[in-house]
Design a protein around this motif. Sequence first.
Motif, short mmCIF file in Angstrom:
data_model
loop_
_atom_site.label_atom_id
_atom_site.label_comp_id
_atom_site.label_asym_id
_atom_site.label_seq_id
_atom_site.Cartn_x
_atom_site.Cartn_y
_atom_site.Cartn_z
N ILE A 347 0.82 -1.22 0.00
CA ILE A 347 0.00 0.00 0.00
C ILE A 347 0.85 1.26 0.00
O ILE A 347 0.39 2.32 -0.39
N LYS A 348 2.11 1.14 0.44
CA LYS A 348 3.00 2.31 0.43
C LYS A 348 4.41 1.87 0.76
O LYS A 348 4.65 0.78 1.28
N THR A 349 5.35 2.74 0.45
CA THR A 349 6.75 2.55 0.83
C THR A 349 7.14 3.76 1.67
O THR A 349 6.89 4.91 1.27
N VAL A 350 7.74 3.48 2.85
CA VAL A 350 8.06 4.58 3.78
C VAL A 350 9.53 4.51 4.18
O VAL A 350 10.15 3.44 4.11
N PRO A 351 10.10 5.62 4.63
CA PRO A 351 11.48 5.60 5.15
C PRO A 351 11.56 4.71 6.38
O PRO A 351 10.57 4.51 7.09
N GLU A 352 12.74 4.18 6.65
CA GLU A 352 12.93 3.31 7.80
C GLU A 352 12.45 3.97 9.08
O GLU A 352 11.87 3.31 9.96
N SER A 353 12.65 5.25 9.24
CA SER A 353 12.27 5.97 10.45
C SER A 353 10.75 6.02 10.65
O SER A 353 10.27 6.32 11.74
N LYS A 354 9.99 5.73 9.58
CA LYS A 354 8.52 5.80 9.66
C LYS A 354 7.86 4.42 9.70
O LYS A 354 6.63 4.32 9.75
N ILE A 355 8.66 3.35 9.71
CA ILE A 355 8.08 2.00 9.62
C ILE A 355 7.19 1.69 10.82
O ILE A 355 6.03 1.26 10.67
N VAL A 356 7.72 1.90 12.02
CA VAL A 356 6.96 1.56 13.23
C VAL A 356 5.68 2.38 13.30
O VAL A 356 4.58 1.83 13.53
N GLU A 357 5.81 3.66 13.10
CA GLU A 357 4.64 4.54 13.15
C GLU A 357 3.58 4.11 12.14
O GLU A 357 2.38 4.06 12.45
N THR A 358 4.00 3.76 10.94
CA THR A 358 3.07 3.38 9.89
C THR A 358 2.39 2.05 10.21
O THR A 358 1.17 1.90 10.02
#
Length: 384
Positions: A347-358
């Motif tokens: 559904i999306k690709t996020v930076p490593e820093s945003k993985i947990v939050e996402t």
Amino acid sequence: MTATDLGIPEVPARPSAARRESRRIEVGPVPVGGGAPVSVQSMTTTRTSDIGATLQQIAELTASGCQIVRVACPTQDDADALSVIARKSQIPVIADIHFQPKYVFAAIEAGCAAVRVNPGNIKKFDDQVREISKAARDHGTPIRIGVNAGSLDRRLMRKYGKATPEALVESALWEASLFEEHGFRDIKISVKHNDPVVMVEAYRQLAEQCDYPLHLGVTEAGPAFQGTIKSAVAFGALLSRGIGDTIRVSLSAPPVEEIKVGIQILESLNLRQRGLEIVSCPSCGRAQVDVYKLAEEVTAGLTGMDVPLRVAVMGCVVNGPGEAREADLGVASGNGKGQIFVKGEVIKTVPESKIVETLIEEAMKIAEQMGQDGVSGEPAVTVS
């Protein structure tokens, strides 16, 4: 959206072996034996005479999923506290009696849901079985006959030389027969040993020789890690054969930890509906992110979620995409970013820093939808 739509794997309706047939007893509102679900127990570590502290610990155990709780009763002050504790506890209270038979009667009179007796160390216990049977029958109070390797009757120690499986079983069945002679049959049995191999064999023999419901336990199992391993091995060996109606994981750790382990054992054996499950790789030289840290943060962020949800936290491109795609929610990480999967689709690709939050945000969305669809589960977290 339904639980099936989310791709949740079907859990077999029954364990790998049919449950052993046993008679049923009622421990307060909790049915034990006779095909009832396996229940999880623990024991308070407070002085029972400290009513406030004991009830507080029982409340914590109740919140963690404990279904039956045992309290020690070594003194008259403890016996005097039983009626208040039994009345105010949200789960059934079992009084644990050693040495003094008068406390058996006190616990029954106090309204405890059951009484656990250790015949091997209660003074002249056999001589008082008639009176105990009558009191227990009059009050509808089940009795657990708890035989322990460390307090086996001297006669059997002389006969067998040590606490063998045969000695434990003979002791338990002898005591049960005394109750049966007086028409009392609301009995549950445990034959505990600190060696899982001896314990498993004792319960195997016991299961073949009687139809009493059985309480499983590895006594003095040890600190958290060692005790968890011993209990998981022993319980797995027995429960997978259909043997066991209640369990207690005995750990040198806070009682709530015993409940967490016990629940996870039952979930792993498909004896309890699985709740939240974290699937994460053990990490290796291929990992391009800190999988340990990622898994811990996701687990912490989702602890308490009460829906059956599988979340995959993967650290490389070898198994990551496949595991993430098979889970309800997942991430395949690498090169400083993570692909987020929901129901098998990116559904999306996020930076490593945003993985947990996402992941937490998406998990909350799924949980909300499942709540609207009436899907529920019991919370438990596994990091494998």
